[in-house]
Motif scaffolding. Structure first.
Motif, PDB file in Angstrom:
ATOM      1  N   LYS A 202       5.038-113.980  37.933  1.00  0.00           N
ATOM      2  CA  LYS A 202       5.772-113.063  38.807  1.00  0.00           C
ATOM      3  C   LYS A 202       6.600-112.042  38.025  1.00  0.00           C
ATOM      4  O   LYS A 202       7.419-111.334  38.602  1.00  0.00           O
ATOM      5  CB  LYS A 202       6.689-113.856  39.746  1.00  0.00           C
ATOM      6  N   TYR A 203       6.386-111.979  36.698  1.00  0.00           N
ATOM      7  CA  TYR A 203       7.143-111.033  35.885  1.00  0.00           C
ATOM      8  C   TYR A 203       6.947-109.594  36.368  1.00  0.00           C
ATOM      9  O   TYR A 203       7.889-108.808  36.453  1.00  0.00           O
ATOM     10  CB  TYR A 203       6.706-111.129  34.414  1.00  0.00           C
ATOM     11  N   ARG A 204       5.695-109.241  36.685  1.00  0.00           N
ATOM     12  CA  ARG A 204       5.389-107.850  37.058  1.00  0.00           C
ATOM     13  C   ARG A 204       6.135-107.447  38.325  1.00  0.00           C
ATOM     14  O   ARG A 204       6.712-106.355  38.396  1.00  0.00           O
ATOM     15  CB  ARG A 204       3.883-107.685  37.252  1.00  0.00           C
ATOM     16  N   ASP A 205       6.152-108.338  39.320  1.00  0.00           N
ATOM     17  CA  ASP A 205       6.863-108.037  40.566  1.00  0.00           C
ATOM     18  C   ASP A 205       8.351-107.848  40.309  1.00  0.00           C
ATOM     19  O   ASP A 205       8.994-106.980  40.915  1.00  0.00           O
ATOM     20  CB  ASP A 205       6.655-109.169  41.579  1.00  0.00           C
ATOM     21  N   MET A 206       8.892-108.653  39.416  1.00  0.00           N
ATOM     22  CA  MET A 206      10.312-108.554  39.106  1.00  0.00           C
ATOM     23  C   MET A 206      10.633-107.214  38.445  1.00  0.00           C
ATOM     24  O   MET A 206      11.639-106.570  38.763  1.00  0.00           O
ATOM     25  CB  MET A 206      10.723-109.704  38.193  1.00  0.00           C
ATOM     26  N   LEU A 207       9.753-106.743  37.530  1.00  0.00           N
ATOM     27  CA  LEU A 207       9.976-105.470  36.856  1.00  0.00           C
ATOM     28  C   LEU A 207       9.920-104.313  37.852  1.00  0.00           C
ATOM     29  O   LEU A 207      10.695-103.349  37.746  1.00  0.00           O
ATOM     30  CB  LEU A 207       8.942-105.273  35.745  1.00  0.00           C
ATOM     31  N   LEU A 208       9.019-104.384  38.818  1.00  0.00           N
ATOM     32  CA  LEU A 208       8.947-103.350  39.852  1.00  0.00           C
ATOM     33  C   LEU A 208      10.239-103.313  40.662  1.00  0.00           C
ATOM     34  O   LEU A 208      10.731-102.236  41.035  1.00  0.00           O
ATOM     35  CB  LEU A 208       7.746-103.599  40.771  1.00  0.00           C
ATOM     36  N   TYR A 209      10.803-104.494  40.919  1.00  0.00           N
ATOM     37  CA  TYR A 209      12.078-104.578  41.643  1.00  0.00           C
ATOM     38  C   TYR A 209      13.187-103.896  40.850  1.00  0.00           C
ATOM     39  O   TYR A 209      13.997-103.137  41.401  1.00  0.00           O
ATOM     40  CB  TYR A 209      12.430-106.041  41.905  1.00  0.00           C
ATOM     41  N   VAL A 210      13.230-104.139  39.532  1.00  0.00           N
ATOM     42  CA  VAL A 210      14.249-103.528  38.674  1.00  0.00           C
ATOM     43  C   VAL A 210      14.125-102.007  38.692  1.00  0.00           C
ATOM     44  O   VAL A 210      15.123-101.284  38.773  1.00  0.00           O
ATOM     45  CB  VAL A 210      14.134-104.066  37.227  1.00  0.00           C
ATOM     46  N   ALA A 211      12.898-101.514  38.615  1.00  0.00           N
ATOM     47  CA  ALA A 211      12.675-100.066  38.639  1.00  0.00           C
ATOM     48  C   ALA A 211      13.169 -99.454  39.946  1.00  0.00           C
ATOM     49  O   ALA A 211      13.782 -98.376  39.950  1.00  0.00           O
ATOM     50  CB  ALA A 211      11.194 -99.764  38.441  1.00  0.00           C
TER      51      ALA A 211
END
Length: 668
Positions: free
Chosen positions: A442-451
């Protein structure tokens, strides 16, 4: 007895031991194992969690040597019951001469590569048909020079037979508490037959140490109570008027702490107090109240912070709440001419409050009448540094603060002659922080959230456990993480911060982050102590299982300081049940004191204290694992010993000599 009294220890080998600060047999047996190899059972790879250390049996199919890589390595292709995996040794090219096709026992860490199979990193190995060493519970020692594990193990076993072991616990109390002998305890720690023996021996040695430590505090506290030199004239009504300046009502815990300080400064002896409280519990407001008690009574006060950023934040608060008093800032970046002026004004009494960093500790900084000293985030300062501040005012009242809650059972040990005051509640305005455990998928989803959060004006922290990666390739360094994040989120502004940077550089980066010149800060744990950044709403901690629970809670407290909903994401690749149990504590609990108690339960007293202390205080026994019951029992035995029924003059002398340095430590 000297090391050369043992067989096989020549003068040359003795010098190798000396590099480990081992000069006598007593010091040799106190060179406790840093780890143990549990070789009592063989585990199949299919049953091993990611990052688990196991003993397993396999067949080596081929061996490859790569000498041209940045980090040269040897790689072996292996198979176990139809499961193929690789074993790799970094910077150990000699391994290629030891391995050939055939059956082996491997002992090491398993890495699950998520779709790419398994890998064992730097495993110890032996052919199955010649297994002499990979069996039982085997101690692993810290080494230096040309020393080997075999040499240390043999030397320790000899020393155990030659040394007399004398317990300082009165014999009747040893019998009352059914304690095993010290000799037996040391044998169980160095040569355990099973894990029960190891635990039993560790607890007994730790019990002896804590018994002497508590006894030393009893002696020191009795000898060092210092009579008050200054009389405070501030009244409760005046103090209430000062507290009314704050834009929020004090919590019950804050009021209790202020009352404790007020009572202490009006007592017959000087104050020596530890104020501990959770992140955001309002300790600074209590400290400012103590500063007011001093300056209102006509004395000077000083406030010491570990970083320039935090010192400037405190300076702003002092200017706000003390408009009628002279307040000065003294930090490393203060211009030379201004430093001279501040120092002269402090020495002649023209400045009421000096706020600063280590610059306040310089020899040429003097006060006319320093009566009250505050040391913020006390664990960030060494003993000598804190003592230097205290000595600038004869009979100075001292308030040291810690945002790392310590279970009461341990505070009795670590702060034996301090009056410990705790704030256990939080201001109503403090935001709750939602915490989630995030698996790698789920790292990718988390990075999208940060952006997305960055576009909304919200800021994020990324925390990494290491400044540099490791040879095994299991940890990403903070610089690697910084480069990785910038490549994944090119539209987001990232800043990098770590402990190897110069102080001014760190200060500039933190100030720029607070000023919203960056969206995200990629950092090591140096942000554990820092300024309030109200727009920081997301904390992301990589390899979270490698942190202590109290440290995770401390890091989580960097967000949720404004009026916006905040989140903490704990990233882990570990599939270990133990790791997930520990992280679940953080996920489900926001009470720092409860988290500290749970950390103590899960990791043991020795581990808990080992992370808190530096220098000599707990260095000798920090590798021993034992439950908190050991601490409680040590205090109980000490209370019995000092009850007057026993002849303890030798105990008093030994305890004081062994821990004479606590005469300084106990002030902090």
């Amino acid at each position: 007895m000297q090391l050369t009294d043992l067989k096989y220890i020549s003068e040359k080998r003795e010098r190798e031991f000396n590099k480990l600060n081992i000069y006598t047999l007593e010091e040799l047996v106190r060179h406790f194992p840093r780890d143990y190899l549990d070789l009592t059972r063989v585990t199949p790879l299919t049953a091993a969690y990611h990052n688990a250390v196991i003993l397993t049996k396999c067949e080596v199919l081929s061996v490859e040597v790569n000498r041209t890589a940045r980090c040269p390595f040897v790689k072996a292709a292996c198979v176990q019951s139809g499961t193929y995996f690789t074993a790799i040794w970094f910077n150990q090219l000699y391994v290629a001469t030891k391995l050939k096709r055939g059956d082996y026992l491997f002992y090491g860490r398993v890495q699950n590569k998520y779709g790419l199979g398994c890998q064992m990193n730097n495993p110890t190995f032996e052919p199955v048909d010649k297994n002499y060493g990979l069996k039982g519970i085997v101690p692993v020692y810290s080494l230096s020079g040309n020393l080997t594990q075999g040499v240390v193990r043999v030397s320790v076993k000899q020393a155990l037979q030659k040394l007399p072991f004398v317990s300082r616990i009165p014999l009747p109390l040893q019998k009352k508490y059914e304690l095993i002998s010290l000799k037996s305890a040391y044998e169980k720690v160095h040569c355990p037959k099973n894990m029960f023996e190891l635990r039993q021996g560790s607890e007994r040695i730790a019990l002896e140490e804590y018994f002497l430590l508590v006894s030393a505090f009893k002696v020191i506290k009795g000898d060092r109570e210092e009579a008050r030199r200054r009389k405070y004239s501030v009244t409760k009504d005046e103090l209430a008027e000062f507290i009314a300046r704050f834009p929020f009502p004090f919590t019950k815990g804050q009021n209790s702490a202020v009352n404790a300080v007020f009572k202490a400064v009006h007592s017959r002896r000087k104050m020596n107090m530890l104020l501990q409280g959770d992140v955001g519990s309002g300790k600074t407001a209590v400290a400012l109240s103590g500063v007011y008690m001093a300056v209102k009574s006509g004395y000077q006060a000083a406030m010491l912070a570990p970083t320039e950023v935090l010192a400037r934040q405190n300076f702003g608060l002092l200017q706000r709440y003390f408009p009628d008093y002279s307040v000065a800032l003294l930090v490393g970046s203060t211009p030379t001419a201004e430093k001279r002026a501040v120092k002269a004004a402090a020495a002649n009494g023209e400045i009421d409050i000096v706020c600063g960093t280590h610059a306040v500790l310089q020899d040429d900084v003097a006060f006319k009448n320093l009566a009250f000293a505050v040391c913020d985030e006390q664990h960030r300062f060494g003993v000598a540094q804190r003592s230097a501040l205290i000595e600038k005012g004869a009979g100075c009242d001292v308030l040291v603060m810690s945002a790392t809650p310590i279970p009461r059972t341990l505070s009795l040990i670590l702060y034996g002659d301090l009056d410990v005051t705790s704030i256990t509640d939080k201001p109503r305005s403090r935001q709750d922080i939602s915490t989630a455990i995030v698996p790698e998928r789920k790292y990718r989803d988390m990075l999208l959230y940060v952006a997305e959060q960055a576009k909304l004006g919200n800021q994020s922290y990324f925390v990494c456990p290491k400044i540099e990666g490791d040879d095994e390739g299991t940890l990403m360094s903070v610089t690697e993480l910084y480069d990785y994040l910038r490549s994944k989120l090119p539209q987001t502004r990232f800043a990098l911060l770590h402990g190897k940077m110069k102080e001014k550089e760190k200060t500039d980066i933190m100030s720029a982050f607070k000023a919203k010149e960056y969206d995200c800060l990629v950092s090591t744990t140096v942000i554990e102590v820092g300024v309030d950044v109200p727009d920081a709403t997301t904390m992301i901690i990589f390899d979270a299982e490698r942190f202590g629970l109290s440290q995770l809670h401390q890091l989580r407290g960097r967000v949720g300081r404004g009026d916006k909903k905040s989140y903490c994401f704990l990233l882990t690749r570990s599939q270990s049940e133990e790791a997930h149990e520990r992280l679940s504590v953080i996920k489900n609990c926001s009470d720092g004191f409860k988290i500290a108690e749970e950390d103590l339960r899960l990791r043991g007293g020795g581990e808990f204290i080992g992370t808190r202390q530096s220098g000599r205080l707990m260095n000798e026994i920090k590798n021993l694992r034992f439950p908190v019951d050991t601490v409680i029992t040590a205090k109980a035995i000490s209370d019995d010993a000092f009850s007057g029924e026993y002849d303890i003059e030798e105990l008093r002398r030994t305890a004081y000599e062994k821990y004479s340095h606590l005469a300084e430590v106990s002030l902090n």
